[in-house]
Design a protein around this motif. Structure first.
Motif, mmCIF file in Angstrom:
data_model
loop_
_atom_site.group_PDB
_atom_site.id
_atom_site.type_symbol
_atom_site.label_atom_id
_atom_site.label_comp_id
_atom_site.label_asym_id
_atom_site.label_seq_id
_atom_site.Cartn_x
_atom_site.Cartn_y
_atom_site.Cartn_z
ATOM 1 N N THR A 13 -8.885 10.324 -19.512
ATOM 2 C CA THR A 13 -9.451 11.606 -19.913
ATOM 3 C C THR A 13 -9.044 11.905 -21.350
ATOM 4 O O THR A 13 -8.091 11.330 -21.868
ATOM 5 C CB THR A 13 -8.970 12.754 -18.998
ATOM 6 N N ASN A 14 -9.786 12.800 -21.983
ATOM 7 C CA ASN A 14 -9.398 13.249 -23.315
ATOM 8 C C ASN A 14 -9.528 14.771 -23.376
ATOM 9 O O ASN A 14 -9.994 15.401 -22.426
ATOM 10 C CB ASN A 14 -10.204 12.547 -24.413
ATOM 11 N N ILE A 15 -9.136 15.335 -24.477
ATOM 12 C CA ILE A 15 -9.085 16.789 -24.592
ATOM 13 C C ILE A 15 -10.437 17.444 -24.320
ATOM 14 O O ILE A 15 -10.512 18.534 -23.771
ATOM 15 C CB ILE A 15 -8.507 17.221 -25.958
ATOM 16 N N GLY A 16 -11.527 16.778 -24.662
ATOM 17 C CA GLY A 16 -12.858 17.332 -24.421
ATOM 18 C C GLY A 16 -13.136 17.571 -22.950
ATOM 19 O O GLY A 16 -13.786 18.556 -22.578
ATOM 20 N N HIS A 17 -12.628 16.690 -22.100
ATOM 21 C CA HIS A 17 -12.817 16.872 -20.662
ATOM 22 C C HIS A 17 -12.132 18.142 -20.171
ATOM 23 O O HIS A 17 -12.662 18.857 -19.317
ATOM 24 C CB HIS A 17 -12.260 15.664 -19.896
ATOM 25 N N PHE A 18 -10.975 18.436 -20.722
ATOM 26 C CA PHE A 18 -10.231 19.632 -20.313
ATOM 27 C C PHE A 18 -10.871 20.901 -20.881
ATOM 28 O O PHE A 18 -10.850 21.946 -20.253
ATOM 29 C CB PHE A 18 -8.763 19.504 -20.718
ATOM 30 N N ARG A 19 -11.445 20.786 -22.084
ATOM 31 C CA ARG A 19 -12.182 21.924 -22.639
ATOM 32 C C ARG A 19 -13.429 22.212 -21.798
ATOM 33 O O ARG A 19 -13.742 23.367 -21.499
ATOM 34 C CB ARG A 19 -12.594 21.644 -24.077
ATOM 35 N N ALA A 20 -14.157 21.146 -21.442
ATOM 36 C CA ALA A 20 -15.375 21.327 -20.632
ATOM 37 C C ALA A 20 -15.029 22.003 -19.308
ATOM 38 O O ALA A 20 -15.693 22.961 -18.889
ATOM 39 C CB ALA A 20 -16.060 19.984 -20.390
ATOM 40 N N THR A 137 -22.511 23.566 -25.532
ATOM 41 C CA THR A 137 -21.381 23.671 -26.465
ATOM 42 C C THR A 137 -20.713 22.316 -26.707
ATOM 43 O O THR A 137 -19.554 22.246 -27.110
ATOM 44 C CB THR A 137 -20.324 24.665 -25.933
ATOM 45 N N ALA A 138 -21.455 21.234 -26.484
ATOM 46 C CA ALA A 138 -20.873 19.885 -26.544
ATOM 47 C C ALA A 138 -20.216 19.567 -27.880
ATOM 48 O O ALA A 138 -19.155 18.946 -27.914
ATOM 49 C CB ALA A 138 -21.938 18.840 -26.220
ATOM 50 N N LYS A 139 -20.818 19.981 -28.975
ATOM 51 C CA LYS A 139 -20.256 19.654 -30.287
ATOM 52 C C LYS A 139 -18.834 20.207 -30.440
ATOM 53 O O LYS A 139 -17.944 19.535 -30.939
ATOM 54 C CB LYS A 139 -21.162 20.182 -31.398
ATOM 55 N N ASP A 140 -18.619 21.427 -29.988
ATOM 56 C CA ASP A 140 -17.292 22.036 -30.044
ATOM 57 C C ASP A 140 -16.380 21.491 -28.937
ATOM 58 O O ASP A 140 -15.225 21.151 -29.178
ATOM 59 C CB ASP A 140 -17.398 23.559 -29.913
ATOM 60 N N THR A 141 -16.918 21.374 -27.753
ATOM 61 C CA THR A 141 -16.130 20.963 -26.592
ATOM 62 C C THR A 141 -15.528 19.577 -26.750
ATOM 63 O O THR A 141 -14.355 19.358 -26.449
ATOM 64 C CB THR A 141 -17.006 20.998 -25.320
ATOM 65 N N PHE A 142 -16.325 18.640 -27.209
ATOM 66 C CA PHE A 142 -15.885 17.241 -27.238
ATOM 67 C C PHE A 142 -15.402 16.776 -28.605
ATOM 68 O O PHE A 142 -15.335 15.582 -28.859
ATOM 69 C CB PHE A 142 -17.001 16.344 -26.704
ATOM 70 N N ARG A 143 -15.027 17.712 -29.474
ATOM 71 C CA ARG A 143 -14.473 17.311 -30.766
ATOM 72 C C ARG A 143 -13.086 16.719 -30.552
ATOM 73 O O ARG A 143 -12.320 17.180 -29.719
ATOM 74 C CB ARG A 143 -14.455 18.468 -31.745
ATOM 75 N N TYR A 144 -12.798 15.681 -31.293
ATOM 76 C CA TYR A 144 -11.498 15.027 -31.175
ATOM 77 C C TYR A 144 -10.460 15.752 -32.013
ATOM 78 O O TYR A 144 -10.792 16.511 -32.923
ATOM 79 C CB TYR A 144 -11.588 13.562 -31.608
ATOM 80 N N MET A 145 -9.223 15.472 -31.708
ATOM 81 C CA MET A 145 -8.133 16.034 -32.491
ATOM 82 C C MET A 145 -7.924 15.107 -33.690
ATOM 83 O O MET A 145 -7.422 14.004 -33.540
ATOM 84 C CB MET A 145 -6.859 16.145 -31.658
ATOM 85 N N ASN A 146 -8.359 15.551 -34.854
ATOM 86 C CA ASN A 146 -8.178 14.793 -36.089
ATOM 87 C C ASN A 146 -6.852 15.232 -36.693
ATOM 88 O O ASN A 146 -6.801 16.191 -37.459
ATOM 89 C CB ASN A 146 -9.347 15.043 -37.043
ATOM 90 N N PHE A 147 -5.798 14.515 -36.352
ATOM 91 C CA PHE A 147 -4.452 14.935 -36.732
ATOM 92 C C PHE A 147 -4.277 15.053 -38.240
ATOM 93 O O PHE A 147 -3.507 15.870 -38.704
ATOM 94 C CB PHE A 147 -3.418 13.974 -36.144
ATOM 95 N N ASP A 148 -5.010 14.246 -38.998
ATOM 96 C CA ASP A 148 -4.894 14.306 -40.450
ATOM 97 C C ASP A 148 -5.513 15.577 -41.031
ATOM 98 O O ASP A 148 -5.371 15.863 -42.212
ATOM 99 C CB ASP A 148 -5.545 13.073 -41.082
ATOM 100 N N ARG A 149 -6.178 16.376 -40.178
ATOM 101 C CA ARG A 149 -6.794 17.632 -40.626
ATOM 102 C C ARG A 149 -6.162 18.853 -39.943
ATOM 103 O O ARG A 149 -6.662 19.960 -40.100
ATOM 104 C CB ARG A 149 -8.288 17.614 -40.328
ATOM 105 N N MET A 150 -5.115 18.624 -39.179
ATOM 106 C CA MET A 150 -4.465 19.728 -38.457
ATOM 107 C C MET A 150 -3.138 20.025 -39.133
ATOM 108 O O MET A 150 -2.218 19.195 -39.120
ATOM 109 C CB MET A 150 -4.270 19.341 -36.983
ATOM 110 N N ASP A 151 -3.061 21.206 -39.746
ATOM 111 C CA ASP A 151 -1.906 21.561 -40.573
ATOM 112 C C ASP A 151 -0.564 21.336 -39.888
ATOM 113 O O ASP A 151 0.357 20.810 -40.508
ATOM 114 C CB ASP A 151 -2.007 23.014 -41.049
ATOM 115 N N ASN A 152 -0.452 21.733 -38.615
ATOM 116 C CA ASN A 152 0.860 21.602 -37.960
ATOM 117 C C ASN A 152 1.288 20.136 -37.849
ATOM 118 O O ASN A 152 2.465 19.828 -37.967
ATOM 119 C CB ASN A 152 0.885 22.308 -36.604
#
Length: 181
Positions: A13-20, A137-152
């Protein structure tokens, strides 16, 4: 067929599945007719889902959130009730893996979320009703975590100190790769 328990988790599973699942569950009023287990594959997924408010949604419908990792999929950290009927996103379905005498149906995370809400395996028409909500809402739901773009994550990476031995090994490997090209 009546479903007793649902497991959404495993390394597949990935984060998109949990968002869905969260988006579908957010429209449900009250406690689910099933026992829903949620176990994101990593702590990073868990942290992001908490930040996005999905853990609150899971709690409102009575879902049991497990420590990220294998959970029910491995069959040795937690177990479903004996002789229950289960929908699971786990990758294997050996006899008694999830619980003694459990009857397990393997499914996608989206189908598992629908089964948790409906308390049964849905008809094609019932599933399509939910699938259309997910698609909207698939575009938002299934977006991956792009760590290089996440400030934290970027800020945290800047403070990592590599040990001298590790740093030397990395430098040697980088030099080796450069010489091959």
């Amino acid at each position: 067929r009546k479903i007793d328990e649902v497991f959404i988790g495993s390394c597949m599973t990935n984060i998109g599945h949990f968002r869905a699942a969260g988006k579908l569950l957010s429209k449900y009023e009250g406690q689910l007719p099933t026992r829903l287990w949620m176990a994101p594959p990593t702590r990073m997924d868990e942290s992001q889902l908490v930040e996005e408010g999905y853990y609150s949604t899971y709690g409102k419908v009575g879902a049991r959130t497990e420590m990220p990792g294998c959970s029910l999929c491995m069959g040795n950290q937690a177990r479903v009730a004996d002789k229950s009927t289960v929908v699971s996103t786990s990758t294997r379905n050996f006899p008694n893996r999830l619980g003694k005498g459990a009857d397990v149906f393997l499914a996608s995370a989206e189908l598992a979320a629908v089964a948790a809400i409906e308390g049964k395996l849905p008809s094609v028409e019932e599933y399509q009703k939910y699938a259309n909500q997910i698609s909207a809402t698939a575009k938002d739901t299934f977006r991956y975590m792009n760590f290089d773009r996440m400030d934290n994550y970027v800020n945290s990476a800047k403070t990592v100190e590599l040990g001298a031995e590790y740093k030397t090994a990395l430098e040697k490997e980088a030099a080796k790769l450069k010489s091959q090209h």
